[in-house]
Design a protein around this motif. Structure first.
Motif, PDB file in Angstrom:
ATOM      1  N   VAL A   7      -0.071  12.300  -0.814  1.00 19.04           N
ATOM      2  CA  VAL A   7      -1.643  12.324  -1.287  1.00 19.04           C
ATOM      3  C   VAL A   7      -1.572  12.019  -2.756  1.00 19.04           C
ATOM      4  O   VAL A   7      -1.248  12.777  -3.404  1.00 19.04           O
ATOM      5  CB  VAL A   7      -2.321  13.746  -1.114  1.00 19.04           C
ATOM      6  CG1 VAL A   7      -3.830  13.672  -1.291  1.00 19.04           C
ATOM      7  CG2 VAL A   7      -1.802  14.334   0.153  1.00 19.04           C
ATOM      8  N   GLU A   8      -1.988  10.969  -3.019  1.00 13.27           N
ATOM      9  CA  GLU A   8      -1.877  10.246  -4.524  1.00 13.27           C
ATOM     10  C   GLU A   8      -3.013   9.275  -4.650  1.00 13.27           C
ATOM     11  O   GLU A   8      -2.877   8.126  -4.037  1.00 13.27           O
ATOM     12  CB  GLU A   8      -0.347   9.585  -4.718  1.00 13.27           C
ATOM     13  CG  GLU A   8      -0.173   8.921  -6.057  1.00 13.27           C
ATOM     14  CD  GLU A   8      -0.473   9.634  -7.112  1.00 13.27           C
ATOM     15  OE1 GLU A   8      -1.470   9.346  -7.916  1.00 13.27           O
ATOM     16  OE2 GLU A   8       0.393  10.467  -7.328  1.00 13.27           O
ATOM     17  N   ASP A   9      -3.562   9.436  -5.526  1.00 11.11           N
ATOM     18  CA  ASP A   9      -5.047   8.287  -5.768  1.00 11.11           C
ATOM     19  C   ASP A   9      -4.521   7.340  -6.512  1.00 11.11           C
ATOM     20  O   ASP A   9      -5.259   6.203  -6.531  1.00 11.11           O
ATOM     21  CB  ASP A   9      -6.079   9.090  -6.323  1.00 11.11           C
ATOM     22  CG  ASP A   9      -5.647   9.430  -7.807  1.00 11.11           C
ATOM     23  OD1 ASP A   9      -4.721  10.265  -7.948  1.00 11.11           O
ATOM     24  OD2 ASP A   9      -6.266   9.510  -8.745  1.00 11.11           O
ATOM     25  N   GLU A  10      -3.352   7.122  -7.500  1.00  9.74           N
ATOM     26  CA  GLU A  10      -3.080   5.961  -8.108  1.00  9.74           C
ATOM     27  C   GLU A  10      -2.070   5.010  -7.170  1.00  9.74           C
ATOM     28  O   GLU A  10      -0.898   5.553  -6.879  1.00  9.74           O
ATOM     29  CB  GLU A  10      -2.179   6.340  -9.284  1.00  9.74           C
ATOM     30  CG  GLU A  10      -3.108   7.194 -10.342  1.00  9.74           C
ATOM     31  CD  GLU A  10      -2.397   7.958 -11.393  1.00  9.74           C
ATOM     32  OE1 GLU A  10      -1.613   7.159 -12.282  1.00  9.74           O
ATOM     33  OE2 GLU A  10      -2.246   8.853 -11.224  1.00  9.74           O
ATOM     34  N   GLN A  11      -2.583   4.061  -6.974  1.00 14.81           N
ATOM     35  CA  GLN A  11      -2.180   3.074  -5.937  1.00 14.81           C
ATOM     36  C   GLN A  11      -0.637   2.782  -6.345  1.00 14.81           C
ATOM     37  O   GLN A  11       0.436   2.926  -5.323  1.00 14.81           O
ATOM     38  CB  GLN A  11      -2.624   1.804  -5.732  1.00 14.81           C
ATOM     39  CG  GLN A  11      -2.120   0.869  -4.602  1.00 14.81           C
ATOM     40  CD  GLN A  11      -2.631   1.054  -3.491  1.00 14.81           C
ATOM     41  OE1 GLN A  11      -4.097   1.296  -3.035  1.00 14.81           O
ATOM     42  NE2 GLN A  11      -2.135   0.920  -2.487  1.00 14.81           N
ATOM     43  N   LEU A  51       1.715  16.415  -2.859  1.00 13.07           N
ATOM     44  CA  LEU A  51       0.459  16.500  -3.042  1.00 13.07           C
ATOM     45  C   LEU A  51       0.130  16.264  -4.637  1.00 13.07           C
ATOM     46  O   LEU A  51       0.558  17.303  -5.252  1.00 13.07           O
ATOM     47  CB  LEU A  51      -0.138  17.796  -2.679  1.00 13.07           C
ATOM     48  CG  LEU A  51      -1.582  18.133  -2.807  1.00 13.07           C
ATOM     49  CD1 LEU A  51      -2.492  17.002  -2.109  1.00 13.07           C
ATOM     50  CD2 LEU A  51      -1.781  19.530  -2.391  1.00 13.07           C
ATOM     51  N   ASP A  52      -0.425  15.249  -5.002  1.00 10.05           N
ATOM     52  CA  ASP A  52      -0.942  15.240  -6.358  1.00 10.05           C
ATOM     53  C   ASP A  52      -2.040  16.170  -6.531  1.00 10.05           C
ATOM     54  O   ASP A  52      -2.877  16.427  -6.016  1.00 10.05           O
ATOM     55  CB  ASP A  52      -1.382  13.960  -6.667  1.00 10.05           C
ATOM     56  CG  ASP A  52      -1.851  13.250  -8.009  1.00 10.05           C
ATOM     57  OD1 ASP A  52      -1.107  13.971  -9.158  1.00 10.05           O
ATOM     58  OD2 ASP A  52      -2.690  12.506  -8.351  1.00 10.05           O
ATOM     59  N   VAL A  53      -2.047  16.753  -7.956  1.00 10.60           N
ATOM     60  CA  VAL A  53      -3.199  17.837  -8.394  1.00 10.60           C
ATOM     61  C   VAL A  53      -4.247  17.147  -8.536  1.00 10.60           C
ATOM     62  O   VAL A  53      -5.475  17.432  -8.062  1.00 10.60           O
ATOM     63  CB  VAL A  53      -2.611  18.627  -9.568  1.00 10.60           C
ATOM     64  CG1 VAL A  53      -3.751  19.502  -9.907  1.00 10.60           C
ATOM     65  CG2 VAL A  53      -1.258  19.194  -9.236  1.00 10.60           C
ATOM     66  N   MET A  54      -4.292  16.036  -9.339  1.00  7.51           N
ATOM     67  CA  MET A  54      -5.567  15.365  -9.842  1.00  7.51           C
ATOM     68  C   MET A  54      -5.977  14.490  -8.917  1.00  7.51           C
ATOM     69  O   MET A  54      -5.148  13.313  -8.946  1.00  7.51           O
ATOM     70  CB  MET A  54      -5.340  15.045 -11.179  1.00  7.51           C
ATOM     71  CG  MET A  54      -4.779  15.896 -12.089  1.00  7.51           C
ATOM     72  SD  MET A  54      -5.877  17.036 -12.792  1.00  7.51           S
ATOM     73  CE  MET A  54      -7.011  16.182 -13.897  1.00  7.51           C
ATOM     74  N   LEU A  55      -7.027  14.758  -8.083  1.00  7.77           N
ATOM     75  CA  LEU A  55      -7.492  13.674  -7.125  1.00  7.77           C
ATOM     76  C   LEU A  55      -8.839  13.757  -7.168  1.00  7.77           C
ATOM     77  O   LEU A  55      -9.554  14.747  -7.466  1.00  7.77           O
ATOM     78  CB  LEU A  55      -7.043  14.487  -5.696  1.00  7.77           C
ATOM     79  CG  LEU A  55      -5.534  14.427  -5.406  1.00  7.77           C
ATOM     80  CD1 LEU A  55      -5.490  15.216  -3.837  1.00  7.77           C
ATOM     81  CD2 LEU A  55      -5.144  12.779  -4.935  1.00  7.77           C
ATOM     82  N   ILE A  99       7.146  17.037 -11.863  1.00  4.59           N
ATOM     83  CA  ILE A  99       6.203  16.506 -12.975  1.00  4.59           C
ATOM     84  C   ILE A  99       6.176  15.225 -13.072  1.00  4.59           C
ATOM     85  O   ILE A  99       7.333  14.522 -13.302  1.00  4.59           O
ATOM     86  CB  ILE A  99       6.383  17.312 -14.311  1.00  4.59           C
ATOM     87  CG1 ILE A  99       6.279  18.941 -13.794  1.00  4.59           C
ATOM     88  CG2 ILE A  99       5.885  17.024 -15.419  1.00  4.59           C
ATOM     89  CD1 ILE A  99       7.203  19.687 -14.976  1.00  4.59           C
ATOM     90  N   LYS A 100       5.013  14.304 -13.333  1.00  4.80           N
ATOM     91  CA  LYS A 100       4.923  12.957 -13.634  1.00  4.80           C
ATOM     92  C   LYS A 100       5.390  12.585 -15.037  1.00  4.80           C
ATOM     93  O   LYS A 100       4.733  13.420 -15.795  1.00  4.80           O
ATOM     94  CB  LYS A 100       3.700  12.465 -13.212  1.00  4.80           C
ATOM     95  CG  LYS A 100       3.701  11.956 -11.726  1.00  4.80           C
ATOM     96  CD  LYS A 100       2.222  11.184 -11.574  1.00  4.80           C
ATOM     97  CE  LYS A 100       1.203  11.908 -10.785  1.00  4.80           C
ATOM     98  NZ  LYS A 100      -0.071  10.910 -10.468  1.00  4.80           N
ATOM     99  N   PRO A 101       5.968  11.840 -15.180  1.00  2.00           N
ATOM    100  CA  PRO A 101       6.739  10.561 -14.583  1.00  2.00           C
ATOM    101  C   PRO A 101       8.042  11.250 -14.017  1.00  2.00           C
ATOM    102  O   PRO A 101       8.713  12.183 -14.855  1.00  2.00           O
ATOM    103  CB  PRO A 101       6.998   9.497 -15.321  1.00  2.00           C
ATOM    104  CG  PRO A 101       7.139  10.105 -16.638  1.00  2.00           C
ATOM    105  CD  PRO A 101       6.141  11.399 -16.799  1.00  2.00           C
TER     106      PRO A 101
HETATM  107 CA    CA Z   1      -3.948  11.730  -9.537  1.00  6.13          CA
END
Ligand code: CA
Length: 221
Positions: A7-11, A51-55, A99-101
């Protein structure tokens, strides 16, 4: 091999993650919003969620709140090195966080640790789109449970453990029923008929003339 929902909104990040999951032999499904993730979780058997937090729509924390009753391990992905985010994630039941990156190798290592801890992640076999979860003792097709009786499941398990081997009715009784049931080998036929029907395995479960049955599975399935 596990089935992982990403689950990640950045392609580009989603692509990078899933490409590497595939390389190491995992299956994946992509979701780009929390709502999309939720509908996939409703219908697909999964071993793990990244799961990405910021979605958009529903953020990672809200999604986790809705998942609380499920025994589905979650690794949170967060852009912020925020202690609050990590604590919130753990309070909501996350198994781990990245943690990204992040380094891909680190991500894969964390996935492996979480999968090893999870009893349901292993022991899953897929044949003809039918997923047999030995630990859960459940069988799924397209995300829905196929209802088997306890005895039908036992029989299925025995057939899988002895795939491509011809088993006599007596042997099947011994292995799946656990006691000598001599004279009632018709019981096996009745249960095999049910299994074939429920799983659509008329061709998979072969009748071996004058002997019994054999589950035919090609390759390493
Ligand atoms: Ca995001």
């Amino acid at each position: 091999m596990a089935k992982i929902l990403v689950v990640e909104d950045e392609q580009p990040i989603s692509d990078l993650i899933t490409m590497n999951l595939k390389l190491v032999g995992h299956q994946y499904i992509k979701a780009f919003t929390g709502a999309e993730a939720l509908s996939i979780i409703e219908r697909e058997p999964l071993d793990l969620i990244l799961l990405d937090v910021m979605l958009p729509e529903l953020d990672g924390f809200e999604l986790m709140q809705r998942l609380r009753s499920r025994q589905l391990p979650v690794i949170m992905i967060t852009a912020k090195d925020s202690l609050t985010d990590r604590i919130t994630g753990f309070e909501l039941g996350a198994e781990d966080y990245i943690i990204k990156p992040f380094e891909i190798l680190e991500m894969l290592a964390r996935i492996n640790v979480v999968l090893r801890r999870s009893p349901t992640a292993e022991q899953s076999i897929v044949i003809d789109g039918i997923e047999i979860r030995l630990e859960e003792r459940q069988v799924y097709q397209n995300g829905s449970v196929i209802e088997l009786t306890a005895r039908e499941f036992e029989l299925l398990e025995v057939l899988i453990q002895n795939k491509n081997i011809a088993l006599s009715r007596e042997r099947l009784l011994e292995l799946a029923w656990g006691y000598d049931f001599a004279g009632e080998t018709r019981t096996v036929d009745v249960h095999i008929r049910q299994l074939r029907k429920k799983l659509g395995w008329e061709e998979r479960i072969k009748t071996v003339y004058k002997l019994g049955y054999r589950l035919e599975v090609e390759g390493g399935a």
